[in-house]
Design a protein around this motif. Structure first.
Motif, PDB file in Angstrom:
ATOM      1  N   VAL A  25       0.841  -1.204   0.000  1.00 44.74           N
ATOM      2  CA  VAL A  25       0.000   0.000   0.000  1.00 44.74           C
ATOM      3  C   VAL A  25       0.872   1.248   0.000  1.00 44.74           C
ATOM      4  O   VAL A  25       0.667   2.184  -0.784  1.00 44.74           O
ATOM      5  N   ALA A  26       1.861   1.274   0.877  1.00 46.96           N
ATOM      6  CA  ALA A  26       2.750   2.433   0.955  1.00 46.96           C
ATOM      7  C   ALA A  26       3.516   2.633  -0.345  1.00 46.96           C
ATOM      8  O   ALA A  26       3.670   3.760  -0.835  1.00 46.96           O
ATOM      9  N   ALA A  27       3.993   1.543  -0.924  1.00 45.05           N
ATOM     10  CA  ALA A  27       4.764   1.634  -2.170  1.00 45.05           C
ATOM     11  C   ALA A  27       3.905   2.136  -3.320  1.00 45.05           C
ATOM     12  O   ALA A  27       4.325   3.019  -4.090  1.00 45.05           O
ATOM     13  N   PHE A  28       2.709   1.602  -3.454  1.00 44.92           N
ATOM     14  CA  PHE A  28       1.869   1.981  -4.587  1.00 44.92           C
ATOM     15  C   PHE A  28       1.326   3.394  -4.447  1.00 44.92           C
ATOM     16  O   PHE A  28       1.094   4.081  -5.442  1.00 44.92           O
ATOM     17  N   HIS A  29       1.119   3.835  -3.209  1.00 36.50           N
ATOM     18  CA  HIS A  29       0.767   5.246  -3.016  1.00 36.50           C
ATOM     19  C   HIS A  29       1.930   6.139  -3.427  1.00 36.50           C
ATOM     20  O   HIS A  29       1.732   7.198  -4.029  1.00 36.50           O
TER      21      HIS A  29
END
Length: 239
Positions: A146-150
């Motif tokens: 989630v953090a990476a794709f955001h």
């Protein structure tokens, strides 16, 4: 019977969250199932019931997924899988609950602050290894993704599709690891079979809502989902 009914409701809620936010299934189901059964069984039940959901979502959303990113993350996740299986097999139950809480809270802080993380080749490789460890150890492998794709700035459709593609690969290698490690036994199979019909129902309900959400609201749902999952994990730990 109470455990089976609870598992059905938890899986229903997890599938709904997955359809709306693209990542909520394990983050919802693992902490809540851990309150009804032991954490090890919760991880495996979540994996068994969720594999069909992620594969179906990946196929349906395949045109929007970034498959090269998903493939790279799945490949590097293999490197972290053995360490995760070791943690699952040998760590005390309270340590597993604490690990779930720490992972979810950490990602909630990242999303809340809007911080950017390294998403180059080395950065994604490191995230993939972490995802492999978490896939086997806690089942809650969504937060670093989630953090990476955001950080990559994906729109909601690409975000959900790429998560589904990555989850499909990590779920398959995770289930293989659970089978080889002897973590799939009669009790978790029985609970999984009872809870399984809740998956398509929850997805259908959540998917109807997904198409009515704008990107700003979508981001808020992601954050609320993370905070709610962290609260559930902490409550399980306190108990």
């Amino acid at each position: 019977m109470v455990i089976l009914l609870s598992a059905f409701g938890i899986v229903l809620l997890g599938a709904f969250a997955q359809a709306v936010s693209g990542f909520g299934y394990a983050l919802v189901t693992v902490p809540l199932l851990a309150a009804a059964v032991d954490p090890r069984a919760a991880v495996v039940v979540s994996a068994l019931t969720g594999i069909g959901l992620t594969l179906t979502a990946a196929v349906r959303e395949r045109a929007y997924a970034r498959w090269r990113v998903a493939g790279a993350l799945t490949a590097t996740a293999l490197l972290g899988l053995p360490a995760g299986l070791l943690v699952l097999a040998r760590a005390p139950e309270r340590l597993l609950s604490a690990l779930i809480a720490a992972v979810v809270l950490g990602c909630a802080a990242l999303v809340w602050s809007g911080a950017r993380i390294r998403t180059g080749r080395l950065g994604l490789g490191a995230i993939g290894v972490i995802v492999g460890v978490l896939t086997a150890a806690t089942g809650t492998n969504g937060p670093p993704l989630v953090a990476a794709f955001h950080s990559l700035g994906y729109d909601p459709r690409t975000f959900r599709a790429t998560l589904a593609a990555t989850f499909s690969g990590t779920s398959l290698i995770g289930l293989t690891g659970f089978l080889l490690a002897g973590q799939v036994h009669a009790d978790v199979v029985r609970i999984s079979l009872v809870a399984l019909p809740a998956v398509p129902l929850g997805w259908w309900l959540g998917n109807r809502l997904f198409h009515r959400i704008d990107p700003v609201v979508f981001r808020r749902i992601v954050l609320v989902g993370l905070l709610g999952s962290a609260g559930a994990a902490l409550a399980s730990l306190a108990g």
